[in-house]
Scaffold this motif. Structure first.
Motif, mmCIF file in Angstrom:
data_model
loop_
_atom_site.group_PDB
_atom_site.id
_atom_site.type_symbol
_atom_site.label_atom_id
_atom_site.label_comp_id
_atom_site.label_asym_id
_atom_site.label_seq_id
_atom_site.Cartn_x
_atom_site.Cartn_y
_atom_site.Cartn_z
ATOM 1 N N MET A 1 -5.746 -8.914 0.618
ATOM 2 C CA MET A 1 -6.378 -8.206 1.523
ATOM 3 C C MET A 1 -4.877 -7.661 2.562
ATOM 4 O O MET A 1 -4.105 -8.704 2.682
ATOM 5 N N ASN A 2 -4.401 -6.578 3.204
ATOM 6 C CA ASN A 2 -3.323 -6.547 3.795
ATOM 7 C C ASN A 2 -3.618 -5.315 4.695
ATOM 8 O O ASN A 2 -4.859 -4.525 4.701
ATOM 9 N N HIS A 3 -3.661 -6.292 5.769
ATOM 10 C CA HIS A 3 -3.801 -5.252 7.194
ATOM 11 C C HIS A 3 -2.311 -4.702 8.579
ATOM 12 O O HIS A 3 -2.425 -4.686 8.967
ATOM 13 N N GLY A 4 -1.449 -4.283 6.999
ATOM 14 C CA GLY A 4 -0.573 -4.086 7.610
ATOM 15 C C GLY A 4 0.452 -5.216 7.944
ATOM 16 O O GLY A 4 0.137 -5.764 7.395
ATOM 17 N N ALA A 5 1.893 -5.328 8.708
ATOM 18 C CA ALA A 5 3.355 -5.519 8.248
ATOM 19 C C ALA A 5 2.694 -6.719 9.216
ATOM 20 O O ALA A 5 2.740 -7.965 8.078
ATOM 21 N N ARG A 402 -5.636 -5.351 -1.784
ATOM 22 C CA ARG A 402 -5.480 -5.438 -3.470
ATOM 23 C C ARG A 402 -6.445 -5.927 -4.317
ATOM 24 O O ARG A 402 -7.157 -6.982 -3.993
ATOM 25 N N LEU A 403 -6.871 -5.483 -5.839
ATOM 26 C CA LEU A 403 -7.642 -6.610 -6.058
ATOM 27 C C LEU A 403 -6.654 -7.026 -7.465
ATOM 28 O O LEU A 403 -5.855 -6.463 -8.094
ATOM 29 N N THR A 404 -6.822 -8.092 -7.345
ATOM 30 C CA THR A 404 -5.400 -8.988 -8.392
ATOM 31 C C THR A 404 -5.787 -9.906 -8.973
ATOM 32 O O THR A 404 -7.423 -10.267 -8.891
ATOM 33 N N GLY A 405 -5.339 -10.251 -10.023
ATOM 34 C CA GLY A 405 -5.430 -11.908 -10.976
ATOM 35 C C GLY A 405 -5.689 -11.198 -12.728
ATOM 36 O O GLY A 405 -5.674 -9.511 -12.642
ATOM 37 N N TRP A 412 -8.900 -14.413 -10.341
ATOM 38 C CA TRP A 412 -9.573 -13.241 -9.946
ATOM 39 C C TRP A 412 -9.455 -13.457 -8.503
ATOM 40 O O TRP A 412 -9.527 -14.900 -7.795
ATOM 41 N N ALA A 413 -8.999 -12.805 -7.215
ATOM 42 C CA ALA A 413 -8.130 -12.247 -5.710
ATOM 43 C C ALA A 413 -8.711 -11.326 -5.383
ATOM 44 O O ALA A 413 -7.879 -10.067 -5.869
ATOM 45 N N LEU A 414 -8.886 -11.382 -4.230
ATOM 46 C CA LEU A 414 -8.229 -10.340 -2.860
ATOM 47 C C LEU A 414 -6.544 -10.191 -2.892
ATOM 48 O O LEU A 414 -6.375 -11.697 -1.811
ATOM 49 N N ASP A 415 -6.121 -9.331 -2.573
ATOM 50 C CA ASP A 415 -3.902 -9.271 -2.600
ATOM 51 C C ASP A 415 -3.760 -10.497 -2.549
ATOM 52 O O ASP A 415 -2.741 -11.450 -1.522
ATOM 53 N N VAL A 437 -13.587 3.538 9.876
ATOM 54 C CA VAL A 437 -12.744 3.144 8.770
ATOM 55 C C VAL A 437 -12.508 3.420 7.632
ATOM 56 O O VAL A 437 -13.075 3.478 7.085
ATOM 57 N N ARG A 438 -11.159 4.008 6.784
ATOM 58 C CA ARG A 438 -10.944 3.815 5.736
ATOM 59 C C ARG A 438 -10.493 2.709 5.213
ATOM 60 O O ARG A 438 -9.155 2.270 5.162
ATOM 61 N N LEU A 439 -10.837 2.849 3.901
ATOM 62 C CA LEU A 439 -10.602 1.295 3.551
ATOM 63 C C LEU A 439 -10.567 2.177 1.434
ATOM 64 O O LEU A 439 -11.116 2.746 1.244
ATOM 65 N N THR A 440 -9.071 0.916 1.052
ATOM 66 C CA THR A 440 -8.783 1.984 0.076
ATOM 67 C C THR A 440 -9.235 0.112 -0.693
ATOM 68 O O THR A 440 -7.789 -0.695 -0.592
ATOM 69 N N PHE A 441 -9.550 0.165 -1.861
ATOM 70 C CA PHE A 441 -9.461 -0.742 -3.351
ATOM 71 C C PHE A 441 -7.783 -0.619 -3.503
ATOM 72 O O PHE A 441 -8.471 0.874 -4.504
ATOM 73 N N VAL A 442 -7.679 -1.149 -4.491
ATOM 74 C CA VAL A 442 -6.892 -0.948 -4.918
ATOM 75 C C VAL A 442 -6.421 -1.598 -6.564
ATOM 76 O O VAL A 442 -6.328 -2.692 -5.748
ATOM 77 N N ASN A 443 -6.950 -1.550 -7.019
ATOM 78 C CA ASN A 443 -7.288 -2.584 -8.804
ATOM 79 C C ASN A 443 -5.902 -3.013 -9.530
ATOM 80 O O ASN A 443 -5.029 -1.304 -10.166
#
Ligand SMILES: [Cu+2]
Length: 512
Positions: A1-5, A402-405, A412-415, A437-443
């Motif tokens: 996951m990513n909450h900005g810088a 981000r959906l990763t792995g 499989w993981a997030l970020d 909240v705007r949540l964007t899932f990026v696969n």
């Protein structure tokens, strides 16, 4: 996951860790201003509300309640079930599925889990925006309920609709521990004559393996196997399950059975009604690695709700349901006997029930069901009903997950970070009560993932449906909005059980 810088700094040097740089150190060193800003953005470390905080209790106290209390006994225990004549050992709450829990919106549920299993367990109330300390996620929201122990889940039901419950402990969901929670709204006009709950499941426990065996096989990695042609089984793993609707790889686990309300195709349930009756069917996908494509032969279905919330009615031939998702449809029944089928998407198998309005002969199990390849309803085609649309407020908080792995390393993981079940708050993403909240899932992976958020029902951006579990296709992104109005610590994760178990989970946590 990513909450900005800030999260980039957090990964390199935990703000709470011993290697933390002070602002003075940074100022004295040759550090770029971007890095300085990034560090400033994550200081001080947010303090997160606990599940037992006053804010959680206050939110519960403000929920509208009827005053009625429904007491439920959930006895989780090893049991033997009959699958079309075969005796199978598994774990269940008595029957599979568990008896339907049915309450009115605003009723209080008091459900006592008595854990007769050899392992610790828990009960998660999937999709219900309930008080955080009753969400049933061990370590994060409560202590695990130890073998031989018990715990009473006690909460007010906030929204009507089709929900379900299952453990949030290890691979227990891929046994028989699940059931439907139906919350009625007495004000809802309904407009149907009868209704049926249909729970779909992929089954292997006690037949070809246990879910723990499968997790071990999957985690062993498949890197050395190379490309495979077509469709094949290796142990409990499945190669070549492919679906256009899911953007490719449909699933990775071989299941010897698919169940509809606990019964395989060879021993189907029969639903009886009168020709001409309008019936509401509440579909729940309790599977662990299987999306289902459902259809009623000879009929079209009108989707009226998904994940408990109403949509503008949409009629089609079939509906695609990922793990954890629910769809309510209404059908007007013809005269005869018809297969109600759930195809295991991309896996070349299906399970059926029989819908009967006359004494016509039961159609054979393998009868052609053209509706399965007809007009398919997916969530992206739906729009929320007017009364459950979020208002037009613009987001005050934007998050990207981000959906990763991948399959080869089974990482499989997030970020890119595997979730640590024993230290669930480690990378928690802060949100604040009152945020939109705007949540964007990026696969970023080559496989689809049914992503689930606990404690909230978001809306697909652009007027789409209200949901709590959504299919995110490979290489695509899904943008959802929700109001942060239910304080606590909430999991978001892939509802492919095995993806979640190896780490495709994360936490959104309200700040104090
Ligand atoms: Cu997944």
């Amino acid at each position: 996951m990513n909450h900005g810088a800030s999260s980039r700094v957090g990964r390199a040097d935990s703000p709470r860790g011993p290697r933390q740089l002070s602002r003075r150190t940074l100022l004295g060193g040759a550090v770029g201003s971007a890095a300085l800003l990034a560090l400033a953005a994550c200081t001080p470390t947010p303090r997160f509300l606990s599940p037992t905080s006053a804010a959680v209790a206050a939110t519960e106290a403000a929920r509208q309640t009827t005053g009625a209390v429904t007491k439920v006994a959930l006895d989780a225990a090893p049991t033997t079930i009959d699958l079309a004549g075969a005796q199978v050992q598994t774990w269940a709450y008595g029957t599979i599925p568990a008896p339907v829990i049915r309450v009115r919106q605003g009723d209080r549920v008091q459900a006592t889990l008595r854990n007769g299993l050899p392992d610790a367990s828990s009960v998660h109330w999937h999709g219900v925006a309930l008080r955080n300390d009753m969400d049933g996620v061990p370590v994060l929201t409560q202590d695990p309920v130890s073998a031989g122990g018990s715990f009473t889940y006690d909460f007010v039901t906030p929204h009507s609709g089709t929900y379900w419950f299952h453990p949030h402990s290890g691979t227990q969901l891929d046994r028989g521990l699940y059931g439907a929670l139906i919350i009625d709204d007495p004000r809802e006009p309904g407009g149907y004559d009868d209704e049926w709950v249909v729970i779909l499941d992929d089954w292997l426990d006690g037949v070809s393996a246990t879910p723990d065996d499968v997790l071990q096989e999957l985690s062993g990695g498949m890197g050395g196997m190379g490309e495979m042609d077509g469709f094949m089984r290796m142990g409990n793993l499945l190669m070549g399950a492919d679906s256009d609707a899911l953007g490719g790889d449909a699933g990775d686990v071989y299941y010897p059975h698919y169940l509809l309300n606990g019964r395989p195709s060879a021993d189907p349930e029969t639903f009886r009604a009168s020709a001409g009756a309008r019936v509401r069917i509440r579909f729940i996908n309790a599977g662990s690695d299987t999306a289902f494509r459902v259809a009623l032969a000879g009929h079209r279905m009108t989707v009226t709700h998904t994940d408990g919330f109403p949509v503008e009615p949409l009629t089609g031939d079939a509906v695609l349901i990922g793990m954890g998702e629910r769809y309510d449809v209404v059908v007007t029944l013809e005269d005869g006997a018809f297969p109600l089928v759930a195809g295991a998407e991309g896996k070349r198998e299906r399970v059926r029930a029989v819908v009967r309005t006359s004494d016509a002969a039961t159609p054979p199990a393998d009868v052609a069901v053209p509706e399965l390849s007809g007009q398919l309803i997916t969530a992206d085609l739906l729009r929320a009903a007017a009364d459950v649309q979020l208002d037009g407020r613009s987001p005050s908080r934007k998050l990207t997950v981000r959906l990763t792995g991948g399959m080869a390393a089974y990482d499989w993981a997030l970020d890119g970070r595997a979730f640590d079940m024993d230290d669930p708050m480690k990378n928690a993403i802060p949100i604040t009560e009152g945020d939109r909240v705007r949540l964007t899932f990026v696969n970023d992976t080559k496989m689809w993932h049914p992503m689930h958020l606990h404690g909230h029902t978001y809306q697909h951006a652009g007027g789409g449906p209200r949901k709590d579990t959504s299919i995110v296709l490979p290489g695509e992104r899904l943008v959802v909005d929700f109001d942060a109005d239910n304080p606590g610590r909430w999991l978001t994760h892939c509802h492919n059980l095995y993806h979640g178990e190896v780490g495709m989970m994360g936490v959104l946590a309200y700040t104090d």
